[in-house]
Design an enzyme around this catalytic site. Structure first.
Site, mmCIF file in Angstrom:
data_model
loop_
_atom_site.group_PDB
_atom_site.id
_atom_site.type_symbol
_atom_site.label_atom_id
_atom_site.label_comp_id
_atom_site.label_asym_id
_atom_site.label_seq_id
_atom_site.Cartn_x
_atom_site.Cartn_y
_atom_site.Cartn_z
ATOM 1 N N SER A 196 0.764 -1.321 0.197
ATOM 2 C CA SER A 196 -0.025 -0.084 0.424
ATOM 3 C C SER A 196 0.730 1.567 0.121
ATOM 4 C CB SER A 196 -0.955 -0.242 1.569
ATOM 5 O OG SER A 196 -1.763 1.413 1.762
ATOM 6 N N HIS A 216 -1.200 -1.196 -4.777
ATOM 7 C CA HIS A 216 -2.422 -0.359 -4.074
ATOM 8 C C HIS A 216 -2.424 0.625 -3.642
ATOM 9 C CE1 HIS A 216 -6.163 -1.572 -1.395
ATOM 10 N NE2 HIS A 216 -5.608 -0.817 -0.641
ATOM 11 N N ASP A 257 -4.506 3.879 -2.683
ATOM 12 C CA ASP A 257 -5.592 3.922 -1.801
ATOM 13 C C ASP A 257 -6.174 5.999 -2.095
ATOM 14 O OD1 ASP A 257 -6.269 2.227 -0.506
ATOM 15 O OD2 ASP A 257 -4.287 2.262 0.918
ATOM 16 N N MET A 317 -9.033 8.548 -1.516
ATOM 17 C CA MET A 317 -9.222 8.816 -0.813
ATOM 18 C C MET A 317 -9.788 10.542 -0.511
ATOM 19 S SD MET A 317 -7.090 7.733 2.815
ATOM 20 C CE MET A 317 -6.397 6.488 3.208
ATOM 21 N N HIS A 335 -8.319 1.992 -4.869
ATOM 22 C CA HIS A 335 -8.927 1.536 -3.848
ATOM 23 C C HIS A 335 -10.050 2.814 -3.081
ATOM 24 C CE1 HIS A 335 -10.290 0.684 0.594
ATOM 25 N NE2 HIS A 335 -11.195 0.910 -0.001
ATOM 26 N N MET A 366 -12.191 4.873 -1.989
ATOM 27 C CA MET A 366 -12.162 4.716 -0.310
ATOM 28 C C MET A 366 -13.625 6.664 -0.998
ATOM 29 S SD MET A 366 -9.948 4.341 2.169
ATOM 30 C CE MET A 366 -8.660 3.535 1.453
ATOM 31 N N MET A 395 -11.914 -4.986 4.241
ATOM 32 C CA MET A 395 -11.067 -4.507 5.254
ATOM 33 C C MET A 395 -11.290 -4.988 6.807
ATOM 34 S SD MET A 395 -10.578 -1.747 3.557
ATOM 35 C CE MET A 395 -9.625 -0.294 4.701
ATOM 36 N N ASP A 426 -7.284 -6.177 3.869
ATOM 37 C CA ASP A 426 -5.757 -4.694 3.638
ATOM 38 C C ASP A 426 -6.326 -4.003 5.599
ATOM 39 O OD1 ASP A 426 -5.527 -1.981 3.615
ATOM 40 O OD2 ASP A 426 -6.789 -1.182 2.007
#
Length: 218
Positions: free
Chosen positions: A7, A32, A34, A36, A66, A68, A137, A171
């Site tokens: 990540s 990965h 993220d 957000m 990912h 979010m 998660m 994760d």
């Protein structure tokens, strides 16, 4: 099969391309990323422009994005354009998951479906056959460096028993001390941030892989 995806939230963000290349050289199978938005989760990370810049430096690696974010539908085309290979949306963030899945597939990206800790496995059963991967998660999404929630393992077990060939990703808080529980439950895609970037990358990736393969019987 087993796949390890560091990540990048845990890397030195000022040197993201170099950090990404380092973990790939150390044996990572994918990256990965993220995304957000400060709404769906109480933190802001980066968006499509950063991913697009990273793609210019990292041409080959598989980018698992990912998302979010509160309105995942809004970002599908941008993530595809930025070089995303998989768009992992949160089931809790969309009113029309089937429509979103179709939207993602039309771009050629793979589809991941993520579940927050409070969302039961059963919430996604009707959709599993339409997606490529389910992410369970093991922390509340929004921040790196949190402690692994072992009480999420029954959710992983439930999915694995029901879907023997499904890619199941975990994760949050994954590392040498917590991988055994995740691997035993049936997870085969491991996202690891702090444990990889804060240690001997090759050693940690090899240990995670060996533990998962032991439980996969490969």
């Amino acid at each position: 099969c087993c796949k390890i995806g560091p990540s990048l939230l845990a890397c030195d963000l000022a040197n993201m391309a170099c950090e990404a290349q380092k973990v790939l050289d150390a044996g990572a199978d994918y990256l990965h990323l993220d995304v957000m938005d400060g709404h769906f989760v109480p933190n802001i990370s980066w968006g499509a422009p950063v991913i697009k810049c990273l793609r210019k430096h990292i041409s080959e690696a598989f980018f698992d994005c990912h998302m979010m974010v509160s309105k995942p539908e809004q970002w599908v085309d941008d993530i595809k354009d930025a070089g995303g290979d998989q768009f992992t949306f949160h089931l809790e963030a969309t009113q029309e998951p089937t429509k979103l899945i179709d939207q993602i597939k039309k771009t050629g990206m793979k589809v991941g479906m993520a579940l927050k800790p409070g969302t039961p496995a059963a919430a996604c059963f009707d959709l599993v056959d339409k997606v490529d991967m389910v992410l369970v998660m093991t922390v509340e999404p929004g921040f790196g460096g949190q402690s692994f929630m072992e009480d999420m393992m029954p959710k992983v077990q439930e999915l694995r028993q029901r879907y023997p060939t499904l890619d199941i990703e975990v994760d949050g808080g994954l590392g040498p001390k917590t991988i055994e529980a995740a691997a035993a439950a049936g997870a085969n895609m491991i996202v690891a941030g702090s444990s990889v970037f804060g240690g001997n990358q090759k050693e940690v990736i090899n240990l995670l892989r060996a533990t998962v393969n032991k439980h996969l019987g490969t």
